[in-house]
Structure formats: structure tokens, C-alpha cells
Scaffold this active site. Sequence first.
Site, PDB file in Angstrom:
ATOM      1  N   SER A   1      42.977  27.651  19.745  1.00  0.00           N
ATOM      2  CA  SER A   1      41.806  27.013  20.604  1.00  0.00           C
ATOM      3  C   SER A   1      41.869  25.630  20.631  1.00  0.00           C
ATOM      4  O   SER A   1      42.723  24.932  19.986  1.00  0.00           O
ATOM      5  CB  SER A   1      40.460  27.488  19.602  1.00  0.00           C
ATOM      6  OG  SER A   1      40.175  28.806  19.242  1.00  0.00           O
TER       7      SER A   1
ATOM      8  N   LYS B   1      37.814  23.882  32.748  1.00  0.00           N
ATOM      9  CA  LYS B   1      37.947  24.919  31.568  1.00  0.00           C
ATOM     10  C   LYS B   1      37.223  26.171  32.237  1.00  0.00           C
ATOM     11  O   LYS B   1      36.168  26.292  32.066  1.00  0.00           O
ATOM     12  CB  LYS B   1      37.369  24.593  30.356  1.00  0.00           C
ATOM     13  CG  LYS B   1      37.386  25.461  29.117  1.00  0.00           C
ATOM     14  CD  LYS B   1      36.792  24.868  28.236  1.00  0.00           C
ATOM     15  CE  LYS B   1      37.248  25.540  26.828  1.00  0.00           C
ATOM     16  NZ  LYS B   1      36.384  26.850  27.083  1.00  0.00           N
TER      17      LYS B   1
ATOM     18  N   ARG C   1      44.556  37.053  25.373  1.00  0.00           N
ATOM     19  CA  ARG C   1      44.775  36.314  24.493  1.00  0.00           C
ATOM     20  C   ARG C   1      44.464  36.889  23.018  1.00  0.00           C
ATOM     21  O   ARG C   1      45.076  36.731  21.986  1.00  0.00           O
ATOM     22  CB  ARG C   1      43.679  35.205  24.521  1.00  0.00           C
ATOM     23  CG  ARG C   1      43.783  34.005  23.369  1.00  0.00           C
ATOM     24  CD  ARG C   1      42.507  33.187  23.636  1.00  0.00           C
ATOM     25  NE  ARG C   1      42.706  32.055  22.689  1.00  0.00           N
ATOM     26  CZ  ARG C   1      42.273  32.123  21.393  1.00  0.00           C
ATOM     27  NH1 ARG C   1      41.583  33.243  20.908  1.00  0.00           N
ATOM     28  NH2 ARG C   1      42.376  31.026  20.369  1.00  0.00           N
TER      29      ARG C   1
ATOM     30  N   GLU D   1      43.673  32.079  33.290  1.00  0.00           N
ATOM     31  CA  GLU D   1      42.640  32.530  33.198  1.00  0.00           C
ATOM     32  C   GLU D   1      41.991  33.545  34.133  1.00  0.00           C
ATOM     33  O   GLU D   1      42.303  33.371  35.306  1.00  0.00           O
ATOM     34  CB  GLU D   1      41.489  31.641  33.077  1.00  0.00           C
ATOM     35  CG  GLU D   1      40.233  32.106  32.378  1.00  0.00           C
ATOM     36  CD  GLU D   1      40.333  31.818  30.986  1.00  0.00           C
ATOM     37  OE1 GLU D   1      39.116  31.867  30.406  1.00  0.00           O
ATOM     38  OE2 GLU D   1      41.289  31.436  30.459  1.00  0.00           O
TER      39      GLU D   1
ATOM     40  N   LYS E   1      33.026  19.704  26.813  1.00  0.00           N
ATOM     41  CA  LYS E   1      31.847  20.733  27.125  1.00  0.00           C
ATOM     42  C   LYS E   1      30.804  19.772  27.544  1.00  0.00           C
ATOM     43  O   LYS E   1      30.139  18.995  27.146  1.00  0.00           O
ATOM     44  CB  LYS E   1      31.107  21.137  26.061  1.00  0.00           C
ATOM     45  CG  LYS E   1      32.679  22.091  25.371  1.00  0.00           C
ATOM     46  CD  LYS E   1      32.935  23.308  25.978  1.00  0.00           C
ATOM     47  CE  LYS E   1      31.827  24.646  25.547  1.00  0.00           C
ATOM     48  NZ  LYS E   1      32.369  25.904  26.139  1.00  0.00           N
TER      49      LYS E   1
ATOM     50  N   CYS F   1       6.647  52.804  25.235  1.00  0.00           N
ATOM     51  CA  CYS F   1       7.345  52.206  26.387  1.00  0.00           C
ATOM     52  C   CYS F   1       6.094  51.535  27.558  1.00  0.00           C
ATOM     53  O   CYS F   1       5.179  51.878  27.683  1.00  0.00           O
ATOM     54  CB  CYS F   1       7.778  53.243  27.288  1.00  0.00           C
ATOM     55  SG  CYS F   1       8.266  52.658  29.124  1.00  0.00           S
TER      56      CYS F   1
ATOM     57  N   CYS G   1       5.416  53.752  30.604  1.00  0.00           N
ATOM     58  CA  CYS G   1       4.863  55.244  30.516  1.00  0.00           C
ATOM     59  C   CYS G   1       4.072  55.291  29.436  1.00  0.00           C
ATOM     60  O   CYS G   1       3.397  56.502  29.357  1.00  0.00           O
ATOM     61  CB  CYS G   1       6.078  56.351  30.704  1.00  0.00           C
ATOM     62  SG  CYS G   1       7.183  56.165  29.274  1.00  0.00           S
TER      63      CYS G   1
ATOM     64  N   CYS H   1       9.940  59.088  31.992  1.00  0.00           N
ATOM     65  CA  CYS H   1       9.402  57.854  32.228  1.00  0.00           C
ATOM     66  C   CYS H   1       9.552  57.385  33.736  1.00  0.00           C
ATOM     67  O   CYS H   1      10.669  57.708  34.396  1.00  0.00           O
ATOM     68  CB  CYS H   1      10.145  56.961  31.312  1.00  0.00           C
ATOM     69  SG  CYS H   1       9.775  54.989  31.816  1.00  0.00           S
TER      70      CYS H   1
END
Length: 651
Positions: A80, A104, A125, A159, A297, A386, A389, A411
Site C-alpha cells: 500500500s 490515483k 492485487r 487499474e 488524498k 414495510c 405494504c 408487497c
Amino acid sequence: MDQRQTEMRELVEKLNAASEAYYAKDEEMMSNLEYDRLYERLEQLEAETGIVLANSPTIHVGYEAVEELPKEAHERPMLSLGKTKERAELKAFLKGNPAILSWKLDGLTIVLQYRDGKLAKAVTRGNGEIGEVVTNNARTFRNIPLHIAYQGELVLRGEAVITYPDFERINSELGEAEAKYKNPRNLCSGSVRQLNNEITAKRSVRFYAFSLVRADGVDFGNSREKQLLFLKEQGFDIVGYKRVTEETILDAVAWFEKEIRTYEVPSDGLVLSYDDLTYSRSLGSTAKFPRDSIAFKWADELAETTLKEVEWSASRTGLINPVAVFEPVELEGTTVSRASVHNVSIVRTLRLGVGDRITVYKANMIIPQINENLTGSGTIQPPEHCPVCGGETRIERANEVEMLYCTNPKCEAKKIKGFALIVSRDALNIDGLSEATLEKFIAAGFLHRYGDIFHLDRYHDSIVEMEGFGEKSYRNLMDSIEKARNTTLPRLIYSLGIANIGLSNAKMLCRFFDDDLEEMLAADRERLSEIDGIGEVIADAFVSHFRDEDNRAELESLLKEVHITVEKVEEEQNLKGMTFVVTGSLETFESRSDFKEAVERRGGKVTGSVTKKTDALVTNDTQSGSSKNKKAQELGVAILSEAQFVEKYLQ
């Protein structure tokens, strides 16, 4: 990119588009002469460059299903990258060295190996040490070269991705809400790791090379950038990058930050790698990270807001998805007020409650997500009934993830998509019944079984009073419904929404069984699998669908209302099981469509390429040097003039 490679890509696109138009839509984008001219030019360029792209019409990538993906250890562990969100730290990382700053990409990392100029192996990977072998699937990637000019052993990493436009297209084609993928990465991962590479081929997976592992005998001048350019020369699409120094890196980051808002390839940041290969190798690595590269990032823009509620949205097969609704906030230039929470496990992990203060962001600057719950009251619990219904719900656990389901087989939420398919253009083709209108009719109790569509006249007074309706709209709807009573068996089979059975597959089934529905329903998996073009996956889906009593009942409700017209086959079925290819201009037939229709009326099939299964190539220039003629000669396939074909098979 080399001008010849650019021309090759353009030719592949043109030729594939022309083939699809002709064989799938009965349309002609170019003459046979023009097609053959472009095809031969593509063959010439492939011979000159030594590059053959995976989607080139000059090759056929065979589809193959496997029982499991074999695992294999990587030659070198795939570590990594260390990460930072600080631009100053990114700049300091350079220490005066020139480097490569690239996207990236957010997909699935793949290692490719070529021997003697041919793709030999593709491995995911995995955990970094052991990956899964996906060679057959990689052969179907849209832009991967199957043949390259370099003849030594080449190993590279890249990738596999699915672009945002392709992601939206594929998701829009999925009929069930719970089947839709959350993001392109999930779709790509599932597509690359399919056991049947025919499915992979339909997912438009693309590959972008980002590093070279080995290419013996090539001098790269100690430069990582030259390695990337070498890969580009071999026909690979390479990751977008900029060469940077300490003086230019911040401007480069700003450029990428602006571009990502319209960039079609999913990216979750940038990668900075030293250009000097010797220096990079001298740095070595830690137990987890290489020391010559670092990931940047994007610092997510966070906004604090108040959770108003969690909506529980039911889908066709009963899965109930939680969606967080919060006070609107501005993120990355747009206003957002909703975010999918995906499942019950995440609701519980975040300890969500009405009125909680939460922080939200856009993952990869695109998809709204909850980052953190600052209050954590945990008062929201999965509903016991739900929301559509009122039926009881049930929590099911799969791979440690809890999901909520509606247990009511009747439903209303499960019906909407089914009815929408029934009335669609390629099915019964009923105008005036949008999903919104169907939802109203279902909620009002007008529609239960599919056959109820043909009795909407019982509710005339209620319908004409509905918003958007009036007497004229009602009458148009009734006329369209009456017209739909006359249909064909392929349209009816397609309308039932059987997994993997589109209109073309429905036509194959009906043709094989001569439009005999009873015989079709009585067929077992083995017999269905024998049909050319069907296979085991579709056979299983067909048998499983009609094993369900409710699905049988839906079919019966339709059969009571429709009249199935069958095109009378007057000609002798003397071409049954035979396959033909036609090329060049025609004289007896007005068009290739007419030729195709004549063959199919007699039980035969017309395909676009010559293979060992082809019974004859039909062309009025039997001595032509076209690619189809050459292929027929290589395989020993008969080459007939139009007159010879008519005399032999149609008289």
C-alpha cells in the site's frame, strides 16, 4: 500517442459501431466495400505496430465460464502507499527531486504479464501477496492490447476501472433497485471477478497502466516517465500524469483538483513518485509502504447538519434500503440533503437518531456520505413493518452485514418494476403507463396480477379524476391496451422479466421451439442449454423462473388476455442449424436485411464473422482478397456467389 495507434482506435470504434448497427438493429452505417476497406486498413496497422486491441473486430475473444478463480502469489508484494492530505507534506516529500504526479484511480489493481508479445496472465492485487487469476476476463477489457510489439517478458501494473458514464448506463439498465451498484468501484470489482467473462465483456471495463515492473533489454534512461511512455508505445492507455518539481507541484495539484470535477474516470486522489529509478530503488520500503511514492488524498469538505429522519425504501425483491435525510448543506458547490446509509449495520454503527448532529461529505467529491455522528443517540431502529405494504420485515445477515427485507410476497413495491417492464416498448408496448402512473394504480388497488392491465376499464370514473388524466388520456390508454392484446411470443417471454433473457434471447428460444409455449415450459435445463446462444446461465434462469408458482400465475393471467400471433413459416426449414455470412453488394436481394430474413425464415442464421461453424460465405466477388474471403479460405468454408446460394438453398 503514435498516430497509427490513434487511427487504429478510431477504426475499431467505427467498425464495431457498423457491425452493431447492421446485426443488432438492421441498419447500415456503411457499404460492405467501405467496411472491408477499413477492416483491411486495421489489419495493416496491426501488422505494422504489432498491437491488437481487445475489442478489435479482427479477433474474437471467446467467452468462457469457470467454477472458481484460481489464486496465485505475486512475484513482488504489492504494498500500500503512505497517505497524506496536506499539500505542504506532499511538497516536502520531493526533497528537491523531480517526480511524476498522477491520478490515483479508484478501481481494481491488476498485474498483467506478456510473453512473446501476447497477453499471458492477469492477476488481481488481492491481499498484496496473493491475487486471483482473471486472464480470461482481462481479455474482454475495452482497451487492453492482447498483442504488443515488444517480444520480451513484460510485467506491468494498472487499474481496471468503469467510467462514470458507463456506471450510470449499466445501473440504469438494471431493473431492480437492490441490484444497482453503489459506486463504480464496486461495479468494477464485481465485473472483473466474474466467473463468466461474457458478463465482464458487457461491463465496459477499461485498464490504465500506472507502473512497469519488468521489461528486460529496454533502456529507460533511469526515468519512470520513460517507462510510462514505453507502455504507451505498446498500445496501453496510461494513467494521466504531470512531471513536477518543488516549484510546480502545488500548481499541478490545483490543476488536478479542478479537473476531477469533470473527470470521467473514478479517482480518489493523486500519487507522487520519484522519476529517478535508481534513487527510488535505493530507498527500499517499510514493512507496509514503499519509500519512493506517496498518495495524496483530497481533504474532504465536511459540513455539519441535523439528521431529520431515515427513510426506508422498499425495492422489487423486498430489500429495504435506509436513506438519511438531513437539513440541506452546501458541499463541493452543490446542495445535498440525502445520503444512502446502505444497510442496517451502518445505521447501528453510526448510532443514528432523529435530531442528531452529523457531519457529511462527498466521497471522491461526488457521492454524499455521513462521516460522523456527533450526538450518537441511537434512537432509530429498523422498522418492524414495510413502509409500503405494512407487511412484517425480517433482518438477514450475509457476510457479517445486516440487511432488512419485507416478507410480504405481494408487497406493492415489488410490483412497480415488473409492471413497468410489461408495458415497455419491447414488451407489450402500452403507452400512458409510466412508473409514476403504475404506482398510483397499484396503490389504488387497480393492479394485482399482470393481466389486470387489460381490465383498467373497470376503474374509468376513478382514473379520469386522477391528476394528469382526463377523458382523452383515459381513452388513449384504453386504445393502447387493446392494441397490446395482439402480441408475439418473444415479446411476451421478454415482458416477464426473466433474469438474463432480453428480447433477442427470447426470440432464440421461441425460434427453437417453433413458438410452442407448452414445449418451452416443459424443457429442462439440459435441453435449453443445447440451444445455440443460450447456455447454462440463461437455461438456469428460465427453469428457475417458471418453477416459482407465482411467476407461473402471472404468465397465466397474461395468457387469458392476449392473443399470440405467430408468423407463418411457409418455406421449408432446409437451413435449420446452418450459419451463413454475407459480404459485398447483392443483386437478387435488395439488402442484407432481406438476405438475413430469407435465411431465418428457413431456420438458418446469419452472423457477422466467418468461423469454423460457418456453413458458407455468400459474396458476389468470390475471388476477392477481403478479410472474410481470406478467413473462409483458411478455414475451408465454402464461398458461394449469390446465384449459387439461391440455386443451392432457396429453390
